[in-house]
Scaffold this motif. Structure first.
Motif, short mmCIF file in Angstrom:
data_model
loop_
_atom_site.label_atom_id
_atom_site.label_comp_id
_atom_site.label_asym_id
_atom_site.label_seq_id
_atom_site.Cartn_x
_atom_site.Cartn_y
_atom_site.Cartn_z
N LEU A 118 -74.41 -91.02 -0.33
CA LEU A 118 -75.42 -92.08 -0.39
C LEU A 118 -76.47 -91.91 0.70
O LEU A 118 -77.67 -92.04 0.46
CB LEU A 118 -74.75 -93.45 -0.24
N VAL A 119 -76.01 -91.60 1.90
CA VAL A 119 -76.93 -91.39 3.02
C VAL A 119 -77.82 -90.18 2.75
O VAL A 119 -79.03 -90.20 2.99
CB VAL A 119 -76.17 -91.24 4.34
N ILE A 120 -77.22 -89.11 2.24
CA ILE A 120 -77.99 -87.91 1.92
C ILE A 120 -79.09 -88.25 0.92
O ILE A 120 -80.26 -87.88 1.10
CB ILE A 120 -77.06 -86.81 1.34
N ALA A 121 -78.72 -88.96 -0.14
CA ALA A 121 -79.69 -89.27 -1.19
C ALA A 121 -80.81 -90.17 -0.68
O ALA A 121 -81.99 -89.93 -0.96
CB ALA A 121 -78.97 -89.92 -2.38
N ILE A 122 -80.46 -91.20 0.07
CA ILE A 122 -81.49 -92.11 0.57
C ILE A 122 -82.40 -91.40 1.57
O ILE A 122 -83.62 -91.57 1.56
CB ILE A 122 -80.84 -93.36 1.19
N PHE A 153 -69.27 -87.29 9.91
CA PHE A 153 -70.39 -88.13 9.49
C PHE A 153 -70.06 -89.60 9.69
O PHE A 153 -68.91 -90.02 9.54
CB PHE A 153 -70.69 -87.86 8.01
N PRO A 154 -71.04 -90.42 10.06
CA PRO A 154 -70.78 -91.85 10.24
C PRO A 154 -70.21 -92.50 8.98
O PRO A 154 -70.66 -92.22 7.87
CB PRO A 154 -72.16 -92.42 10.57
N ARG A 155 -69.23 -93.37 9.17
CA ARG A 155 -68.64 -94.13 8.07
C ARG A 155 -69.45 -95.41 7.84
O ARG A 155 -70.27 -95.79 8.68
CB ARG A 155 -67.19 -94.48 8.42
N PRO A 156 -69.20 -96.09 6.73
CA PRO A 156 -69.88 -97.37 6.53
C PRO A 156 -69.67 -98.33 7.69
O PRO A 156 -70.61 -99.02 8.10
CB PRO A 156 -69.24 -97.90 5.24
N GLU A 157 -68.46 -98.36 8.24
CA GLU A 157 -68.19 -99.27 9.36
C GLU A 157 -68.89 -98.85 10.65
O GLU A 157 -69.00 -99.65 11.59
CB GLU A 157 -66.68 -99.41 9.59
N ALA A 184 -74.15 -100.06 3.47
CA ALA A 184 -72.99 -99.94 4.35
C ALA A 184 -72.22 -101.25 4.41
O ALA A 184 -70.98 -101.27 4.36
CB ALA A 184 -73.44 -99.52 5.75
N ASN A 185 -72.93 -102.36 4.50
CA ASN A 185 -72.26 -103.66 4.55
C ASN A 185 -71.56 -103.98 3.23
O ASN A 185 -70.48 -104.58 3.23
CB ASN A 185 -73.28 -104.76 4.90
N LYS A 186 -72.14 -103.58 2.11
CA LYS A 186 -71.49 -103.81 0.82
C LYS A 186 -70.20 -103.01 0.70
O LYS A 186 -69.22 -103.47 0.09
CB LYS A 186 -72.45 -103.44 -0.32
N VAL A 187 -70.18 -101.80 1.26
CA VAL A 187 -68.95 -101.01 1.24
C VAL A 187 -67.89 -101.66 2.12
O VAL A 187 -66.72 -101.79 1.74
CB VAL A 187 -69.22 -99.56 1.69
N ASP A 193 -67.07 -100.52 -4.42
CA ASP A 193 -65.72 -99.93 -4.39
C ASP A 193 -65.79 -98.51 -4.95
O ASP A 193 -65.83 -98.31 -6.16
CB ASP A 193 -64.77 -100.79 -5.22
N PHE A 194 -65.82 -97.54 -4.06
CA PHE A 194 -65.96 -96.15 -4.49
C PHE A 194 -64.80 -95.70 -5.38
O PHE A 194 -64.99 -94.85 -6.26
CB PHE A 194 -66.05 -95.22 -3.27
N ASP A 195 -63.61 -96.23 -5.16
CA ASP A 195 -62.44 -95.78 -5.92
C ASP A 195 -62.59 -96.03 -7.41
O ASP A 195 -61.99 -95.33 -8.23
CB ASP A 195 -61.17 -96.46 -5.41
N SER A 196 -63.39 -97.03 -7.77
CA SER A 196 -63.54 -97.37 -9.19
C SER A 196 -64.54 -96.46 -9.90
O SER A 196 -64.62 -96.47 -11.13
CB SER A 196 -64.00 -98.83 -9.33
#
Length: 293
Positions: A118-122, A153-157, A184-187, A193-196
């Protein structure tokens, strides 16, 4: 630990494509930093056999849940992607045959986690690859965590508590800093939910992604083909994709996005993989990897 991959597979060739655009989270010698079980982990990869393709893995620190860790790396390496049916189809075409034959075993490697993608794309929205790399290097320096000589790489948290001004200091525009902070806050809160995602169809994923602020058609398609390994999805409005499709398949013209889709239509269900091979050939063979933009 080792992984037996679906052949043909050339890790060295595939890694060159990944490391050129990954900054300090990947190196050119087959090492990668990632988060695993809450710890920054350095991964060292080496292909020890071409037939069958075998990749040896050393992780520091030793990973917990070893089977799940191995399966995760299979995903990163795209170890289960079968290239032979794709090659048979493209070799029927006089233009594509030499491209395929010059890149045997090349697979598109995936970032180790979806948030990184996501970070790469943005970061790559509407700017050059060079400028986007600088932004990601600053994000790594500011919010990443050391893993050996590399940086995880930085995590969402790691991103969610940061203010927009802190993110802008890394080179992001005001809008992109807002998008990244919101995502990041939504994650972190579980709204995303990435798992879905793995069980969703391409169309479902594209629609879901576009429902989030900051993710348009190009970003969503780029996420699917590079971040989720959806090999039939094409970011058709991408300038690089348009350039190489025009160069190889349209007599050097500059096709619009819809024409790109039409030109790649005969290569379904590998339209995205076909575009990847055209990009790889253009960058790695004609321009030289170090000069690729």
């Amino acid at each position: 630990m080792r992984i037996i991959c679906e052949g043909p597979y050339d890790l060295r060739l595939s890694w060159r494509m990944l490391s050129a655009f990954s900054g300090r989270s990947a190196s050119r010698d087959g090492s990668l930093a990632m988060w695993w079980e809450g710890r920054p982990t350095a991964i060292f990869l080496r292909q020890t056999s071409m037939d069958p393709p075998v990749v040896e893995i050393i992780a520091d620190p030793l990973p917990g849940k070893a089977r799940r860790f191995q399966q995760h790396l299979r995903m990163v390496l795209n170890a289960d992607l079968a290239l032979e049916p794709f090659y048979r189809r493209l070799r029927r075409d006089r233009t594509l045959r030499p491209i395929v034959n010059s890149l045997i075993g090349l697979k598109p490697l995936r970032p180790p986690d979806i948030f990184q993608m996501l970070v790469i794309a943005i970061s790559e929205q509407q700017i050059s690859m060079t400028a986007a790399n600088r932004v990601r290097e600053r994000l790594l320096s500011s919010f990443g965590t050391p893993a050996g000589k590399l940086t995880a790489f930085p995590r969402p948290e790691d991103i969610a508590p940061r203010g927009v001004d802190e993110l802008r200091a890394c080179g992001l525009s005001q809008r992109k800093a807002e998008y990244l902070s919101e995502l990041a806050n939504k994650v972190v809160t579980g709204e995303i939910d990435f798992d879905s995602w793995e069980d969703m169809s391409d169309d479902e994923l594209l629609g879901m992604l576009r429902s989030h602020r900051g993710i348009g058609e190009w970003t969503a398609e780029y996420m699917l083909v590079r971040g989720l390994g959806r090999t039939d999805v094409v970011p058709a409005s991408d300038l690089g994709v348009r350039r190489v499709v025009g160069h190889y398949l349209a007599g050097g013209s500059d096709p619009a996005a819809q024409e790109v889709r039409e030109l790649l239509a005969p290569w379904a269900p590998w339209r995205g993989l076909t575009a990847f091979y055209l990009l790889a050939h253009y960058r790695m063979i004609q321009m030289g990897l170090d000069q690729a933009q």
